[in-house]
Write an enzyme that holds these catalytic residues in place. Structure first.
Site, PDB file in Angstrom:
ATOM      1  N   ALA A 107       0.837  -1.204   0.000  1.00  0.00           N
ATOM      2  CA  ALA A 107       0.000   0.000   0.000  1.00  0.00           C
ATOM      3  C   ALA A 107       0.872   1.254   0.000  1.00  0.00           C
ATOM      4  CB  ALA A 107      -0.968  -0.026   1.174  1.00  0.00           C
ATOM      5  N   CYS A 108       0.579   2.195   0.881  1.00  0.00           N
ATOM      6  CA  CYS A 108       1.266   3.484   0.844  1.00  0.00           C
ATOM      7  C   CYS A 108       2.746   3.393   1.228  1.00  0.00           C
ATOM      8  CB  CYS A 108       0.563   4.479   1.764  1.00  0.00           C
ATOM      9  SG  CYS A 108      -1.082   4.955   1.191  1.00  0.00           S
ATOM     10  N   SER A 109       3.167   2.271   1.801  1.00  0.00           N
ATOM     11  CA  SER A 109       4.577   2.098   2.167  1.00  0.00           C
ATOM     12  C   SER A 109       5.376   1.366   1.101  1.00  0.00           C
ATOM     13  CB  SER A 109       4.678   1.339   3.500  1.00  0.00           C
ATOM     14  OG  SER A 109       4.094   2.071   4.547  1.00  0.00           O
TER      15      SER A 109
END
Length: 374
Positions: free
Chosen positions: A155-157
């Site tokens: 995801a966002c990481s």
């Protein structure tokens, strides 16, 4: 052991922009249509009336003023409210690969390198265009890179996790160079008809070239250390998984098939997790708050970044110490911290230290401590 370094970064920005004013006009027109079509149910109390959005609401909630998107026509059509992405044939480049290649070419150009200097391609993004073959392998083929490639989703990481994987391989000597590419078509998995989140995302692609420090031909950022952590939570999720191109007639309209989040729980749980993660990473690396010249944080929400920056530095960061690109790009998932790094790192001097950090669904958080070598 080799010393891994970031020798180049690149950003591909779509040409179409949606301002908050445009977005609010389209959303409020949709609200009027919905409320009119469901007037009887709303009067009976079986359906809740939709509420208007506003520019003030969006900016106060997020700090966002505009966002870049692949297609604005569908998003701004009150009867559509999602991007109209053409289904490409199997012998055409995928949209994610097309974006990723452009960002990668920019990163290679900045570093003064070519495909022959790269042994690995990681396509790290929050949503993939397809399950297989890997988009990374398609990008590898289009760039003419030998070696190997794979997709990654945290995801966002995704970008910072990808950087750690690449840096570890460079450090071990199993590869000489890697491209970590983050093509984020966030507009395709956002529910544009939901007032609480319709303003959050934008589209972009970023790329980071990681090589040995000895291979650098210009200024570079030595990767001093990396750290990643995950802790399962369902408070940010997308049950669909792949890019939506259209909403076919007769399709069951399940809200949970697009981006969803429990914002209050995310704020309460993610902020201390990220702050503690960065503090522990810095402590293990012998880095004090006064040693950090810059924080390049995940660009999800200005309030979140302000909180984290204050916890890390022990004071309110100056704008130059914690640059934001959120107001222009909106949340671009894994690419956000890399956009900030790419645009606001060239002015640092030899020996200056900084930290790249991304965080999000999972929960996940990844951080990269770097030192400038001019």
């Amino acid at each position: 052991m080799n010393t891994p370094a970031i020798t180049g970064t690149g950003v591909f920005t779509p040409s179409e922009v949606i301002t908050n004013a445009e977005l609010v006009a389209a959303f409020n027109a949709y609200v009027d249509l919905f409320n009119a079509e469901n007037a009887d149910e709303i009067a009976a109390g079986t359906v809740a009336a939709k509420e208007y959005s506003s520019e003030d609401f969006i900016f106060k909630a997020s700090g966002i003023q505009q966002r870049y998107v692949i297609d604005k026509t569908g998003v701004l059509d009150p009867k559509v409210m999602h991007p109209l992405l053409r289904q490409r044939s199997d012998d055409e480049p995928s949209l994610m690969a097309e974006m990723g290649v452009k960002a990668a070419q920019n990163a290679l150009a900045q570093a003064g390198k070519s495909a022959k200097d790269v042994d690995l391609v990681i396509c790290a993004a929050s949503n993939m265009e397809r399950a297989y073959p890997a988009v990374a392998i398609e990008i590898q083929q289009q760039l003419g890179i030998s070696g190997f490639a794979f997709d990654m989703n945290v995801a966002c990481s995704s970008a910072t996790f990808g950087i750690q994987a690449a840096a570890d391989m460079v450090r071990s000597g199993s590869i000489g160079g890697a491209l970590v590419i983050n093509p984020e078509i966030c507009s395709a998995h956002l529910e544009w008809r939901d007032r609480d989140c319709h303003f959050i995302f934008g589209d972009v692609a970023t790329a980071t070239l990681i090589e040995t420090a000895q291979a650098a031909t210009g200024p570079y950022f030595e990767i001093k250390s990396t750290r990643c952590a995950t802790e399962f939570s369902n408070n940010i999720r997308n049950n669909n998984g792949y890019l939506r191109r259209s909403r076919p007639a007769g399709m069951v309209d399940r809200r949970d098939m697009q981006f969803m989040q429990n914002g209050r729980k995310v704020f309460k749980e993610v902020l201390p997790m990220v702050s503690d993660h960065i503090a522990a990473h810095m402590a293990d690396g012998g880095v004090q708050a006064a040693d950090l010249k810059r924080l390049w944080l995940h660009q999800a929400n200005k309030t979140m970044n302000d909180f984290i920056g204050k916890k890390v530095l022990g004071r309110t960061p100056e704008p130059s110490e914690q640059p934001n690109i959120l107001q222009d790009y909106a949340n671009t998932s894994s690419a956000g911290s890399i956009i900030a790094f790419s645009k606001y790192s060239g002015d640092l001097e030899d020996g200056d230290r900084g930290l790249i950090c991304s965080f999000g669904a999972g929960y996940s958080v990844g951080s990269v401590l770097v030192e400038r070598h001019a």
